[in-house]
Scaffold this active site. Sequence first.
Site: not given
Ligand code: CIR
Length: 263
Positions: A71, A168, A249, A255
């Site tokens: 991210d 996402h 989560i 990710c």
């Molecule tokens: C969030 O809510 O930001 C994190 N718990 C999960 C992020 C997942 N990232 C992604 O799909 N690139």
Amino acid sequence: MPRSYSFSHAISRKPAQSIIRGLRAVDTGNPDLALMEAHHTAYIAALRSTGAEVTVLDALDAYPDSVFVEDTALCLPEGAVIMRPGAPSRLGEAAEMEPHLRALYSEIRRIEGEDSFIEGGDILMGETEILVGRSARTNEAGIAELARLVADWGQVVREVHTPPGVLHFKTDCSLMDAETVLATDRLAASGCFTGYKVIAVAEGEEASANAIRFNGIVLFPAGFPKTRDRLVAAGYEVVEIGNSECQKIDGGMSCLSLRFTPR
Ligand code: CIR
């Protein structure tokens, strides 16, 4: 070499003890750090098995979600763009990533607009275009700023929509090769993949849509046999990786790394 799935490098970050405070849409219990670490080790080993150089950064306890490095940046052949995460608790993670990308890239650009928000999980890098889903984390201003920043690199950004209630864009899809995506029916129904071959995620296995094609293999979350079999039948070499703890989560295969080939 196809830029959309051939990569010389990846960057990951170890999960922090603070992971138990990671953001989530629905609380199904806290991740077990030891099990997550075991899954993470298997994930890194799979990336390395393809010959890529994988940097594993130390855990960052100040940021519970910092294991989800995807991210924080968009890494293209010409340079990297530092994101501006839409989750306030994650904004600082982007600056933490910048020096590590500077070590590998000669050009780094940044999303800077105060009203611009964009997270890498909403970005699907295709072979000839970059799809960016508008979501609760990624807004119109963030997408427009990204499009401006990468235009002189010859990169074309196409805005699409992340389905309502889905974290996402890539929560619901993955690129398998230059012409093929794996996608949930709810996302494919939006029409954003016209021109692509779509492999549908099996009903009830929506949580397996987030996979990654990385060089010769597909890293795929364990526990979704129908969708796995569809990928195997389509000719992909699938490596299953435990994802039970990240899933608590809202995290998945994409990710957990930045994947790139700096020019
Ligand atoms: C969030 O809510 O930001 C994190 N718990 C999960 C992020 C997942 N990232 C992604 O799909 N690139």
